[in-house]
Design a protein around this motif. Structure first.
Motif, PDB file in Angstrom:
ATOM      1  N   MET A   1      15.199  27.785 -15.833  1.00 35.08           N
ATOM      2  CA  MET A   1      14.494  27.466 -14.610  1.00 35.08           C
ATOM      3  C   MET A   1      14.787  26.033 -14.197  1.00 35.08           C
ATOM      4  SD  MET A   1      11.439  29.878 -14.574  1.00 35.08           S
ATOM      5  CE  MET A   1      10.809  30.769 -15.955  1.00 35.08           C
ATOM      6  N   GLU A   2      15.934  25.560 -14.635  1.00 39.17           N
ATOM      7  CA  GLU A   2      16.301  24.181 -14.330  1.00 39.17           C
ATOM      8  C   GLU A   2      16.582  23.956 -12.844  1.00 39.17           C
ATOM      9  OE1 GLU A   2      19.629  26.726 -15.402  1.00 39.17           O
ATOM     10  OE2 GLU A   2      17.967  26.078 -16.651  1.00 39.17           O
ATOM     11  N   ASN A   3      16.749  25.020 -12.067  1.00 40.04           N
ATOM     12  CA  ASN A   3      16.991  24.800 -10.644  1.00 40.04           C
ATOM     13  C   ASN A   3      15.708  24.924  -9.820  1.00 40.04           C
ATOM     14  OD1 ASN A   3      16.927  27.545 -11.057  1.00 40.04           O
ATOM     15  ND2 ASN A   3      18.473  28.018  -9.519  1.00 40.04           N
ATOM     16  N   CYS A   4      14.540  24.926 -10.491  1.00 41.10           N
ATOM     17  CA  CYS A   4      13.255  24.875  -9.795  1.00 41.10           C
ATOM     18  C   CYS A   4      12.762  23.431  -9.797  1.00 41.10           C
ATOM     19  CB  CYS A   4      12.220  25.747 -10.509  1.00 41.10           C
ATOM     20  SG  CYS A   4      12.575  27.515 -10.463  1.00 41.10           S
ATOM     21  N   SER A   5      12.090  23.038  -8.720  1.00 40.77           N
ATOM     22  CA  SER A   5      11.570  21.679  -8.637  1.00 40.77           C
ATOM     23  C   SER A   5      10.424  21.628  -7.639  1.00 40.77           C
ATOM     24  CB  SER A   5      12.678  20.706  -8.208  1.00 40.77           C
ATOM     25  OG  SER A   5      13.161  21.060  -6.920  1.00 40.77           O
ATOM     26  N   ILE A   6       9.761  20.485  -7.599  1.00 44.99           N
ATOM     27  CA  ILE A   6       8.722  20.248  -6.589  1.00 44.99           C
ATOM     28  C   ILE A   6       9.301  19.271  -5.577  1.00 44.99           C
ATOM     29  CG2 ILE A   6       6.453  19.250  -6.141  1.00 44.99           C
ATOM     30  CD1 ILE A   6       5.607  20.201  -8.922  1.00 44.99           C
ATOM     31  N   VAL A   7       9.207  19.621  -4.299  1.00 46.33           N
ATOM     32  CA  VAL A   7       9.708  18.762  -3.223  1.00 46.33           C
ATOM     33  C   VAL A   7       8.610  18.588  -2.178  1.00 46.33           C
ATOM     34  CG1 VAL A   7      12.113  19.473  -3.530  1.00 46.33           C
ATOM     35  CG2 VAL A   7      10.685  20.688  -1.896  1.00 46.33           C
ATOM     36  N   THR A   8       8.669  17.483  -1.466  1.00 47.63           N
ATOM     37  CA  THR A   8       7.768  17.269  -0.333  1.00 47.63           C
ATOM     38  C   THR A   8       8.612  17.300   0.922  1.00 47.63           C
ATOM     39  OG1 THR A   8       6.254  15.938  -1.653  1.00 47.63           O
ATOM     40  CG2 THR A   8       6.120  15.669   0.739  1.00 47.63           C
ATOM     41  N   LYS A   9       8.209  18.143   1.853  1.00 48.16           N
ATOM     42  CA  LYS A   9       8.909  18.246   3.134  1.00 48.16           C
ATOM     43  C   LYS A   9       8.013  17.634   4.203  1.00 48.16           C
ATOM     44  CE  LYS A   9      12.634  20.893   2.356  1.00 48.16           C
ATOM     45  NZ  LYS A   9      13.972  20.446   2.595  1.00 48.16           N
ATOM     46  N   PRO A  10       8.580  16.758   5.038  1.00 52.59           N
ATOM     47  CA  PRO A  10       7.788  16.208   6.142  1.00 52.59           C
ATOM     48  C   PRO A  10       7.482  17.303   7.163  1.00 52.59           C
ATOM     49  CG  PRO A  10      10.087  15.576   6.360  1.00 52.59           C
ATOM     50  CD  PRO A  10       9.957  16.294   5.046  1.00 52.59           C
ATOM     51  N   ALA A  11       6.621  16.995   8.119  1.00 56.02           N
ATOM     52  CA  ALA A  11       6.318  17.953   9.180  1.00 56.02           C
ATOM     53  C   ALA A  11       7.621  18.376   9.855  1.00 56.02           C
ATOM     54  CB  ALA A  11       5.372  17.330  10.195  1.00 56.02           C
ATOM     55  N   ILE A  12       7.724  19.658  10.194  1.00 52.16           N
ATOM     56  CA  ILE A  12       8.942  20.216  10.785  1.00 52.16           C
ATOM     57  C   ILE A  12       8.566  20.884  12.104  1.00 52.16           C
ATOM     58  CG2 ILE A  12      10.927  21.735  10.394  1.00 52.16           C
ATOM     59  CD1 ILE A  12       9.915  21.877   7.413  1.00 52.16           C
ATOM     60  N   HIS A  13       9.221  20.473  13.194  1.00 52.45           N
ATOM     61  CA  HIS A  13       8.976  21.083  14.502  1.00 52.45           C
ATOM     62  C   HIS A  13      10.066  22.131  14.731  1.00 52.45           C
ATOM     63  CE1 HIS A  13       7.020  21.260  18.357  1.00 52.45           C
ATOM     64  NE2 HIS A  13       8.204  21.273  18.942  1.00 52.45           N
ATOM     65  N   LEU A  14       9.642  23.394  14.909  1.00 47.88           N
ATOM     66  CA  LEU A  14      10.583  24.505  14.985  1.00 47.88           C
ATOM     67  C   LEU A  14      10.453  25.271  16.297  1.00 47.88           C
ATOM     68  CD1 LEU A  14       9.908  25.943  11.403  1.00 47.88           C
ATOM     69  CD2 LEU A  14      11.833  24.522  12.094  1.00 47.88           C
ATOM     70  N   ALA A  15      11.529  25.935  16.684  1.00 46.13           N
ATOM     71  CA  ALA A  15      11.514  26.875  17.808  1.00 46.13           C
ATOM     72  C   ALA A  15      12.269  28.117  17.367  1.00 46.13           C
ATOM     73  CB  ALA A  15      12.171  26.265  19.041  1.00 46.13           C
ATOM     74  N   GLY A  16      11.716  29.287  17.720  1.00 44.52           N
ATOM     75  CA  GLY A  16      12.390  30.512  17.316  1.00 44.52           C
ATOM     76  C   GLY A  16      11.651  31.762  17.751  1.00 44.52           C
ATOM     77  N   ILE A  17      12.002  32.875  17.075  1.00 42.64           N
ATOM     78  CA  ILE A  17      11.429  34.181  17.381  1.00 42.64           C
ATOM     79  C   ILE A  17      10.875  34.778  16.091  1.00 42.64           C
ATOM     80  CG2 ILE A  17      12.896  34.615  19.395  1.00 42.64           C
ATOM     81  CD1 ILE A  17      14.751  36.290  17.624  1.00 42.64           C
ATOM     82  N   ASN A  18      10.002  35.790  16.229  1.00 36.73           N
ATOM     83  CA  ASN A  18       9.392  36.345  15.025  1.00 36.73           C
ATOM     84  C   ASN A  18       9.349  37.865  15.046  1.00 36.73           C
ATOM     85  OD1 ASN A  18       7.282  36.667  16.938  1.00 36.73           O
ATOM     86  ND2 ASN A  18       5.799  36.640  15.293  1.00 36.73           N
ATOM     87  N   TYR A  19       9.068  38.397  13.867  1.00 38.06           N
ATOM     88  CA  TYR A  19       8.829  39.826  13.680  1.00 38.06           C
ATOM     89  C   TYR A  19       7.563  39.945  12.846  1.00 38.06           C
ATOM     90  CZ  TYR A  19       8.925  44.487  11.734  1.00 38.06           C
ATOM     91  OH  TYR A  19       8.568  45.759  11.371  1.00 38.06           O
ATOM     92  N   CYS A  20       6.691  40.856  13.211  1.00 36.98           N
ATOM     93  CA  CYS A  20       5.494  41.135  12.432  1.00 36.98           C
ATOM     94  C   CYS A  20       5.468  42.628  12.142  1.00 36.98           C
ATOM     95  CB  CYS A  20       4.248  40.708  13.199  1.00 36.98           C
ATOM     96  SG  CYS A  20       2.731  40.906  12.247  1.00 36.98           S
ATOM     97  N   GLY A  21       5.281  42.986  10.881  1.00 36.83           N
ATOM     98  CA  GLY A  21       5.246  44.393  10.540  1.00 36.83           C
ATOM     99  C   GLY A  21       4.920  44.606   9.079  1.00 36.83           C
ATOM    100  N   PRO A  22       4.913  45.873   8.636  1.00 35.20           N
ATOM    101  CA  PRO A  22       4.588  46.189   7.246  1.00 35.20           C
ATOM    102  C   PRO A  22       5.680  45.716   6.284  1.00 35.20           C
ATOM    103  CG  PRO A  22       5.319  48.158   8.407  1.00 35.20           C
ATOM    104  CD  PRO A  22       5.220  47.064   9.433  1.00 35.20           C
ATOM    105  N   TYR A  23       5.253  45.387   5.070  1.00 32.54           N
ATOM    106  CA  TYR A  23       6.215  44.943   4.058  1.00 32.54           C
ATOM    107  C   TYR A  23       7.334  45.954   3.834  1.00 32.54           C
ATOM    108  CZ  TYR A  23       4.009  40.656   2.475  1.00 32.54           C
ATOM    109  OH  TYR A  23       3.541  39.383   2.399  1.00 32.54           O
ATOM    110  N   SER A  24       7.057  47.232   4.050  1.00 30.92           N
ATOM    111  CA  SER A  24       8.074  48.262   3.823  1.00 30.92           C
ATOM    112  C   SER A  24       9.281  48.104   4.743  1.00 30.92           C
ATOM    113  CB  SER A  24       7.463  49.654   4.000  1.00 30.92           C
ATOM    114  OG  SER A  24       6.965  49.802   5.320  1.00 30.92           O
ATOM    115  N   SER A  25       9.125  47.362   5.853  1.00 31.27           N
ATOM    116  CA  SER A  25      10.234  47.162   6.795  1.00 31.27           C
ATOM    117  C   SER A  25      11.115  45.966   6.424  1.00 31.27           C
ATOM    118  CB  SER A  25       9.692  46.998   8.217  1.00 31.27           C
ATOM    119  OG  SER A  25       8.908  45.821   8.308  1.00 31.27           O
ATOM    120  N   PHE A  26      10.715  45.215   5.382  1.00 33.03           N
ATOM    121  CA  PHE A  26      11.503  44.064   4.940  1.00 33.03           C
ATOM    122  C   PHE A  26      12.419  44.499   3.807  1.00 33.03           C
ATOM    123  CE2 PHE A  26       7.949  42.211   7.109  1.00 33.03           C
ATOM    124  CZ  PHE A  26       8.469  41.089   7.714  1.00 33.03           C
ATOM    125  N   PRO A  27      13.577  43.950   3.586  1.00 37.40           N
ATOM    126  CA  PRO A  27      14.165  42.820   4.289  1.00 37.40           C
ATOM    127  C   PRO A  27      14.964  43.206   5.538  1.00 37.40           C
ATOM    128  CG  PRO A  27      15.588  43.383   2.484  1.00 37.40           C
ATOM    129  CD  PRO A  27      14.415  44.349   2.439  1.00 37.40           C
TER     130      PRO A  27
END
Length: 149
Positions: A1-27
């Motif tokens: 698990m050496e490639n796991c770590s804790i990071v802090t990300k600053p606030a991120i302003h995003l623009a995009g589109i989304n999908y909402c639905g049952p888990y069975s439709s993912f990925p």
């Protein structure tokens, strides 16, 4: 698990589109959403700050909302169907993975969080960051889960 770590990300302003639905439709729906967004990225013009594809998501035991976004400067006018929002600064448990190994990446990250006795911040969004460079079969991805405290 050496490639796991804790990071802090600053606030991120995003623009995009989304999908909402049952888990069975993912990925499948997540992949379709990202492909659709990438065909529309030119609509953001010069507002996009980088080529990293951000996919914040949030869900419960039944369904999830999944986004395909770019980090942007604030836009006065958005392309049709796109939304902009800001994710506040957070500490995250992170693992570096690839598009072909996302499931393994999540297994590793969840085991590491448990081993380190960390706690997920339930009301915050998790993130997938895709570093799409050449549209290769396997691209680098970072998986981030928000932490309490």
């Amino acid at each position: 698990m050496e490639n796991c770590s804790i990071v802090t990300k600053p606030a991120i302003h995003l623009a995009g589109i989304n999908y909402c639905g049952p888990y069975s439709s993912f990925p499948d729906e997540a992949i379709r959403l990202q492909a659709e967004f990438l065909t529309r990225k030119h609509e953001l013009n010069d507002a996009a700050k980088s080529t990293v594809l951000y996919s914040p998501y949030f869900g419960n035991e039944v369904f999830a909302t999944y986004w395909a976004c770019y980090e942007v400067q604030h836009m006065e006018e958005l392309p049709p169907g796109m939304v902009q929002f800001t994710i506040p600064e957070h500490r995250y448990a992170m693992v570096a993975s690839s598009t072909k190994r996302i499931g393994e990446g999540y297994e590793q990250l969840h085991a590491w969080i448990s081993e380190m006795q960390l706690e997920k911040q339930e009301n915050a969004v998790s993130l997938e960051l895709f570093y799409i460079e050449q549209h290769l079969e396997e691209e680098p991805v970072e998986l981030l889960i928000p932490l309490k405290g």
